[in-house]
Design a protein around this motif. Structure first.
Motif, PDB file in Angstrom:
ATOM      1  N   GLY A 105       0.348  23.397  61.987  1.00  0.00           N
ATOM      2  CA  GLY A 105       1.530  24.061  62.540  1.00  0.00           C
ATOM      3  C   GLY A 105       2.018  25.272  61.778  1.00  0.00           C
ATOM      4  O   GLY A 105       3.198  25.639  61.886  1.00  0.00           O
ATOM      5  N   THR A 110       3.916  24.482  65.395  1.00  0.00           N
ATOM      6  CA  THR A 110       4.587  23.244  65.830  1.00  0.00           C
ATOM      7  C   THR A 110       5.767  23.581  66.736  1.00  0.00           C
ATOM      8  O   THR A 110       5.995  22.943  67.767  1.00  0.00           O
ATOM      9  CB  THR A 110       5.056  22.427  64.603  1.00  0.00           C
ATOM     10  N   SER A 111       6.511  24.628  66.366  1.00  0.00           N
ATOM     11  CA  SER A 111       7.660  25.033  67.188  1.00  0.00           C
ATOM     12  C   SER A 111       7.191  25.507  68.560  1.00  0.00           C
ATOM     13  O   SER A 111       7.775  25.147  69.592  1.00  0.00           O
ATOM     14  CB  SER A 111       8.433  26.166  66.504  1.00  0.00           C
ATOM     15  N   ASN A 141       6.232  22.538  70.665  1.00  0.00           N
ATOM     16  CA  ASN A 141       7.381  21.737  71.091  1.00  0.00           C
ATOM     17  C   ASN A 141       8.204  22.453  72.161  1.00  0.00           C
ATOM     18  O   ASN A 141       8.615  21.851  73.152  1.00  0.00           O
ATOM     19  CB  ASN A 141       8.276  21.406  69.887  1.00  0.00           C
ATOM     20  N   PHE A 175      10.263  24.060  63.525  1.00  0.00           N
ATOM     21  CA  PHE A 175       9.908  22.649  63.397  1.00  0.00           C
ATOM     22  C   PHE A 175       8.931  22.466  62.249  1.00  0.00           C
ATOM     23  O   PHE A 175       7.997  23.259  62.096  1.00  0.00           O
ATOM     24  CB  PHE A 175       9.251  22.134  64.683  1.00  0.00           C
ATOM     25  N   THR A 189       5.936  20.364  60.086  1.00  0.00           N
ATOM     26  CA  THR A 189       4.639  19.852  60.553  1.00  0.00           C
ATOM     27  C   THR A 189       4.732  18.457  61.170  1.00  0.00           C
ATOM     28  O   THR A 189       4.021  18.141  62.115  1.00  0.00           O
ATOM     29  CB  THR A 189       3.600  19.854  59.408  1.00  0.00           C
ATOM     30  N   SER A 214       7.113  17.363  62.864  1.00  0.00           N
ATOM     31  CA  SER A 214       7.771  17.524  64.161  1.00  0.00           C
ATOM     32  C   SER A 214       9.059  16.708  64.319  1.00  0.00           C
ATOM     33  O   SER A 214       9.610  16.651  65.416  1.00  0.00           O
ATOM     34  CB  SER A 214       6.781  17.150  65.280  1.00  0.00           C
ATOM     35  N   SER A 218      13.885  19.998  62.861  1.00  0.00           N
ATOM     36  CA  SER A 218      13.812  21.458  62.921  1.00  0.00           C
ATOM     37  C   SER A 218      14.760  21.947  61.839  1.00  0.00           C
ATOM     38  O   SER A 218      15.894  21.472  61.726  1.00  0.00           O
ATOM     39  CB  SER A 218      14.207  21.977  64.292  1.00  0.00           C
TER      40      SER A 218
END
Ligand code: SF4
Length: 425
Positions: A293, A298-299, A302, A393, A395, A397, A400
């Protein structure tokens, strides 16, 4: 002789570092006249990124400097003409990614992240058989056996300091009580040596043999006998010792980094880790942990999931979100000429370049971006967590983290630029 004006240094504490996905949130940064210095909790990666001088550059159309408004208008012209644009790179924060999704919906675009190959290796496993994963905090508080498979976590320089060799843990687990194991191709094990000097266990094997090793461990744990002396160059006795150690652990963790498992069908190897974890939870606590991420991946994943109902890779070309993890890869749609405009976004790093494509290309990149071609439009952008506030976010998850602004920047955020594009379309 004129003296340079004295600039008073300002110091910002508890700064979240956006330059890898473990998002250390304890940096102390000094700003003296726009020059940044990390006073506490630096790592080499963060030092290079925070302390680099910000380049001074203007927006460009075909390599020629232009006012920002002209560059934004040109992006609108390109997107109005396009029937199937591609928004890729996606190195931005939550706010920037929200605007990407808004614009993708409006223009019928395909969206994919620069680390999309790594992202989908995990997504495919989660979608197929599910997984049990843990968090950085849980590792810090509970894990007594941590097995790094196919990674030494070197791309996440403070991972050991922040989660494993941490002096404080909720249940008084001391660093010396933790056992570290590496399985993989000549990992760099220095970080895995405990503060009291205990060396980790290393099981060397080629990356594409990791699946075999993990399946064999799984078989040994079920009590099966393996009718061979070695697997991937590792003695069965060595694997049996590790299997016994795994059964005896109070809280074991298998750590992998999907980007580093760059082998065909890596998702099947990751699935092996996750199925082994599930089996071990019959006897003890075990969990997986993915180190992934970077660059806001990751962000991006998501935000894409909560706004479209699917993780990356998604196309809005049919008027609704259409998910296809392989088909909508940036590489695939460029190769098959299925897209007619490219918007590339990279606001954390200049190290991953926009692909050179024979279609109108817009680059929203850090001011130090060095391209080997002149895109249709280039706009230098601010970096989240350095030049403006935002959110990313981590890694795992599960959280944030808020990003701080630690210097003034003349560049706009991706969120702000794309908002202007959306408003003009
Ligand atoms: S380990 Fe990653 S998040 Fe932490 S300071 Fe270094 S680059 Fe930043």
């Amino acid at each position: 002789m004129n003296k340079a004006p004295n600039t008073v240094a300002s110091i910002t504490k508890e700064v979240t570092c956006p330059f890898c996905s473990i998002l250390c949130d304890d940096l102390v940064i000094q700003n003296q006249g726009g020059t940044l210095k990390i006073l506490k909790n630096a790592c080499p990666k963060a030092t290079v990124a925070f302390e680099a001088e910000q380049a001074v550059i203007s927006a460009k159309i075909k390599g020629q400097p232009v006012p920002l408004v002209d560059a934004i208008n040109r992006i609108c012209e390109i997107l109005k003409k396009s029937h199937n644009p591609l928004f890729a790179g996606l190195g931005t924060d939550v706010g920037g990614m929200r605007q990407v999704m808004h614009l993708a919906d409006k223009t019928g675009a395909i969206v994919d992240h620069m680390h999309g190959d790594a992202l989908i290796r995990n997504s495919l496993v989660l979608q197929d058989l599910g997984w049990i994963t843990t968090t950085m905090t849980e590792i810090r508080n509970r894990a007594d056996l941590i097995i790094f498979v196919g990674t030494d976590a070197a791309n996440f320089p403070r991972f050991f300091e922040r989660t494993i060799w941490h002096k404080k843990s909720m249940f008084n687990l001391k660093p010396a009580q933790r056992q570290i194991v590496y399985i993989g191709d000549k990992p760099d094990c220095k970080a895995g040596i405990s503060p009291n000097g205990r060396h980790p266990t290393v099981l060397n094997c080629k990356t594409d043999q990791i699946g075999e090793v993990i399946s064999s461990l799984h078989a040994l744990l079920t009590g099966a006998a393996l009718d061979v002396k070695e697997i991937a160059g590792l003695k069965i006795k060595t694997l049996q010792t590790l299997a016994t150690q795994m059964r005896a652990a109070k809280y074991g963790v298998i750590v992998w980094s999907p980007a580093e498992l760059d082998i065909p069908h890596a998702e099947l190897t990751i699935q092996n880790f996750c199925e082994l974890v599930k089996y071990l939870t019959r006897f003890t606590r075990f969990a997986g942990f993915s180190l992934a991420g970077n660059d806001g991946a990751t962000s991006a994943n998501n935000v894409c999931a909560w706004q479209s109902g699917y993780p990356l890779r998604v196309s809005f070309n049919k008027g609704y979100p259409d998910y296809a993890a392989q088909r909508y890869s940036m590489r695939n749609v460029l190769k098959k000429k299925e897209v007619d405009a490219l918007v590339w976004i990279s606001s954390f790093s200049a190290n991953i370049n926009a692909p050179r494509a024979s279609i109108p290309t817009v680059v929203l990149g850090t001011p130090d971006t060095k391209l080997n071609f002149n895109p249709s439009v280039f706009i230098p952008v601010a970096t989240p967590g350095v030049d403006h506030t935002g959110q990313l976010f981590r890694t795992d998850s599960v959280v944030s983290l808020p990003l701080k602004k630690v210097r003034q920047s003349k560049y706009e955020s991706v969120h702000s630029l794309l908002k202007q594009v959306v408003a003009r379309l």
